[in-house]
Write a protein that holds these residues in place. Structure first.
Motif, PDB file in Angstrom:
ATOM      1  N   GLN A   1       0.802  -1.212   0.000  1.00 27.00           N
ATOM      2  CA  GLN A   1       0.000   0.000   0.000  1.00 27.00           C
ATOM      3  C   GLN A   1       0.839   1.268   0.000  1.00 27.00           C
ATOM      4  O   GLN A   1       0.532   2.218  -0.715  1.00 27.00           O
ATOM      5  CB  GLN A   1      -0.932   0.016   1.214  1.00 27.00           C
ATOM      6  CG  GLN A   1      -1.999  -1.053   1.191  1.00 27.00           C
ATOM      7  CD  GLN A   1      -2.965  -0.847   0.034  1.00 27.00           C
ATOM      8  OE1 GLN A   1      -3.053  -1.661  -0.879  1.00 27.00           O
ATOM      9  NE2 GLN A   1      -3.659   0.270   0.044  1.00 27.00           N
ATOM     10  N   MET A   2       1.899   1.300   0.797  1.00 28.97           N
ATOM     11  CA  MET A   2       2.663   2.537   0.956  1.00 28.97           C
ATOM     12  C   MET A   2       3.836   2.648  -0.014  1.00 28.97           C
ATOM     13  O   MET A   2       4.130   3.739  -0.506  1.00 28.97           O
ATOM     14  CB  MET A   2       3.145   2.661   2.409  1.00 28.97           C
ATOM     15  CG  MET A   2       2.019   2.686   3.422  1.00 28.97           C
ATOM     16  SD  MET A   2       2.577   2.989   5.113  1.00 28.97           S
ATOM     17  CE  MET A   2       2.966   4.745   5.030  1.00 28.97           C
TER      18      MET A   2
ATOM     19  N   ASP B   1       4.453   7.315   7.980  1.00 32.91           N
ATOM     20  CA  ASP B   1       4.825   7.661   6.611  1.00 32.91           C
ATOM     21  C   ASP B   1       6.277   8.124   6.532  1.00 32.91           C
ATOM     22  O   ASP B   1       6.986   7.813   5.566  1.00 32.91           O
ATOM     23  CB  ASP B   1       3.900   8.743   6.073  1.00 32.91           C
ATOM     24  CG  ASP B   1       2.448   8.306   6.058  1.00 32.91           C
ATOM     25  OD1 ASP B   1       1.964   7.871   5.000  1.00 32.91           O
ATOM     26  OD2 ASP B   1       1.798   8.377   7.121  1.00 32.91           O
TER      27      ASP B   1
ATOM     28  N   LYS C   1       4.822   8.048  -5.494  1.00 27.19           N
ATOM     29  CA  LYS C   1       3.533   8.318  -4.870  1.00 27.19           C
ATOM     30  C   LYS C   1       3.036   9.708  -5.256  1.00 27.19           C
ATOM     31  O   LYS C   1       3.827  10.599  -5.573  1.00 27.19           O
ATOM     32  CB  LYS C   1       3.651   8.239  -3.340  1.00 27.19           C
ATOM     33  CG  LYS C   1       3.891   6.857  -2.789  1.00 27.19           C
ATOM     34  CD  LYS C   1       4.043   6.886  -1.279  1.00 27.19           C
ATOM     35  CE  LYS C   1       2.776   7.324  -0.587  1.00 27.19           C
ATOM     36  NZ  LYS C   1       2.899   7.344   0.888  1.00 27.19           N
TER      37      LYS C   1
ATOM     38  N   THR D   1      -0.534   8.241  10.820  1.00 31.93           N
ATOM     39  CA  THR D   1      -0.337   8.115   9.370  1.00 31.93           C
ATOM     40  C   THR D   1      -1.262   9.044   8.600  1.00 31.93           C
ATOM     41  O   THR D   1      -2.320   9.442   9.091  1.00 31.93           O
ATOM     42  CB  THR D   1      -0.580   6.667   8.917  1.00 31.93           C
ATOM     43  OG1 THR D   1      -0.240   6.528   7.539  1.00 31.93           O
ATOM     44  CG2 THR D   1      -2.043   6.271   9.101  1.00 31.93           C
TER      45      THR D   1
ATOM     46  N   THR E   1      -1.923   7.927   5.378  1.00 32.24           N
ATOM     47  CA  THR E   1      -2.215   6.977   4.305  1.00 32.24           C
ATOM     48  C   THR E   1      -3.367   6.082   4.736  1.00 32.24           C
ATOM     49  O   THR E   1      -3.322   5.513   5.836  1.00 32.24           O
ATOM     50  CB  THR E   1      -0.987   6.101   3.989  1.00 32.24           C
ATOM     51  OG1 THR E   1       0.092   6.932   3.556  1.00 32.24           O
ATOM     52  CG2 THR E   1      -1.302   5.088   2.893  1.00 32.24           C
TER      53      THR E   1
ATOM     54  N   GLY F   1       1.255  11.878   1.005  1.00 33.57           N
ATOM     55  CA  GLY F   1       0.160  11.137   1.619  1.00 33.57           C
ATOM     56  C   GLY F   1      -1.193  11.699   1.234  1.00 33.57           C
ATOM     57  O   GLY F   1      -1.347  12.360   0.193  1.00 33.57           O
ATOM     58  N   TYR F   2      -2.180  11.454   2.080  1.00 33.68           N
ATOM     59  CA  TYR F   2      -3.542  11.937   1.862  1.00 33.68           C
ATOM     60  C   TYR F   2      -3.812  13.073   2.843  1.00 33.68           C
ATOM     61  O   TYR F   2      -3.766  12.875   4.058  1.00 33.68           O
ATOM     62  CB  TYR F   2      -4.553  10.822   2.102  1.00 33.68           C
ATOM     63  CG  TYR F   2      -4.664   9.811   0.991  1.00 33.68           C
ATOM     64  CD1 TYR F   2      -5.851   9.656   0.275  1.00 33.68           C
ATOM     65  CD2 TYR F   2      -3.590   8.988   0.652  1.00 33.68           C
ATOM     66  CE1 TYR F   2      -5.971   8.720  -0.745  1.00 33.68           C
ATOM     67  CE2 TYR F   2      -3.700   8.043  -0.368  1.00 33.68           C
ATOM     68  CZ  TYR F   2      -4.879   7.926  -1.058  1.00 33.68           C
ATOM     69  OH  TYR F   2      -4.985   6.999  -2.065  1.00 33.68           O
TER      70      TYR F   2
END
Length: 418
Positions: A7-8, A127, A149, A329, A331, A383-384
């Motif tokens: 995922q990361m 992260d 990413k 995180t 993510t 990230g998000y």
């Protein structure tokens, strides 16, 4: 391991417990155990990932190049701490399973968290750790390939009450007026009737502006509507109100609409299912996303209820009155149920800023500083960046004055530069 690498970092991993298979593999490889075999890429393991259930663990936080970490390792380990155990501890919300004092709404208090106590709540440490793990792997295996990413920006809009004054009905309008008079809020009484007589717009009616802004700046936005029954903490317009239904449908035509689960749905899966069904019947679309009113999470039961009610994504993982990364995180991750020792289908989308937390900074200038600080920390690790504002807080009435301008200003800036 799958979350960190797949995922990361975007790479596939294979696991083995056979030494001969490990030695025979010619690509990048890592040993995760107590003792290194030879001089390979080795991370000394903590006991945490080999245990069943959960226990009250004493944790010592140390610094790794100015970033907090815990579960220290030995000199033979490539990293000075067990990155996998530490990440699992934060992502699983291990600390929320052990006994703790809940707040008045049955929530885990931010001040009880390891991150708050050791000053790293505002850092997406998982992260940062994984980004450094990637660099360590590349130093040992220069030919290793990792996909780049992309930063994701998502605006969550809460709609706990569609309007401040209008569409409330005669009884609620008169009752609200009497309450305001008894509390000497004469300006609010005047504002109410200016709205009711259509002299001025309702301060919470920001939907057209938000949808226009979403389209102009290509800002991913999700609106979470409360459709639960009227209660002490749930004061939206009746779901039987035709105008309210039309509003929800109109927003759903241009943006994602999903469910804000009511305060009363907490620990009541029948109510949760009923509210989901109501919203599905209004917009004629599947409802898979959910936010919980007042961020009421009690792990693992709340997330079990969400899965049982057929939700696949949660947008509650954050603190209502504190900015930062509750799970360490930025993510999204699949929730791991420690009580069952299994990963669930529920995708947890971590929130780093809620408007209630920004109000604590007193003025928009200070709020901007913390907003951009959190944004920059997410941007550094691609990230998000997920924030929550309500249509009410964007109103220009009373204590909420100026929040809409704040929202438009900060999001215009970050959307323009990306």
């Amino acid at each position: 391991m799958k979350h960190v690498f797949t995922q990361m970092l975007g790479v596939q991993v294979v696991f083995t417990t056979k030494v001969e298979d490990f030695i025979a593999h010619e690509g990048p490889k890592i040993t995760y155990c107590k003792q290194a075999l030879q001089n390979e890429f080795h991370i000394k393991s903590n006991e945490l990932l080999f245990e069943q259930g959960f226990d009250d663990i004493e944790i010592t936080v140390q610094n790794w190049e100015e970033v907090p970490c815990f579960f220290p390792t030995s000199e033979k380990s490539v990293l000075p701490f067990d990155i996998f155990a530490a990440s699992f501890y934060l992502l699983s919300r291990y600390e929320e399973y052990v006994p703790h004092v809940k707040d008045e709404h049955g929530r885990f208090p931010a001040k009880e968290s390891l991150a708050y106590k050791h000053g790293f709540l505002e850092i997406p440490v998982v992260d940062v750790w994984v980004a450094r793990l990637k660099q360590a792997i590349l130093r040992r295996f220069p030919d290793a390939l990792f996909p780049k990413k992309q930063l994701k920006i998502l605006s969550v809009i809460d709609v706990p009450c569609a309007y401040t004054f209008k569409k409330k009905g005669l009884v609620r309008s008169i009752g609200g007026s009497i309450t305001d008079i008894l509390n000497f809020k004469f300006k609010r009484v005047l504002e109410r009737y200016k709205v009711l007589f259509k002299i001025t717009p309702d301060p919470s009616d920001n939907f057209e502006k938000l949808l226009w802004f979403r389209n102009k700046y290509h800002l991913d936005t999700i609106f979470f509507f409360l459709v639960g029954d009227y209660g002490t903490y749930d004061k939206n317009i009746s779901i039987n109100n035709k105008s309210f239904k039309e509003l929800i449908k109109s927003v759903a035509d241009y943006s994602i609409v999903s469910l804000m689960a009511s305060y009363n749905s907490f620990k009541n899966i029948d109510v949760l299912r009923e509210e989901r069904k109501r919203l599905i019947n209004i917009i004629n679309q599947p409802i898979k996303r959910v936010r919980l009113r007042f961020a009421r999470l009690e792990l693992p039961q709340t997330y079990k209820d969400l899965v049982d009610a057929d939700f696949t994504e949660d947008y509650t993982m954050g603190y209502q009155y504190f900015v930062g990364f509750r799970a360490g995180t930025c993510t999204p991750f699949r929730f791991y149920d420690l009580s069952l020792e299994m990963q669930t289908i529920l995708k947890v989308n971590p929130i780093c800023i809620q408007d209630d937390a920004l109000k604590a900074y007193g003025n928009s200038d200070k709020a901007e500083v913390i907003f951009y600080k959190l944004y920059d920390s997410v941007k550094k690790v691609n990230g998000y960046f997920i924030t929550v504002f309500s249509n009410e807080s964007m109103g220009n009435y009373g204590n909420e004055r100026g929040f809409r301008k704040f929202y438009l200003k900060v999001y215009k800036k970050i959307c323009t530069e990306n």
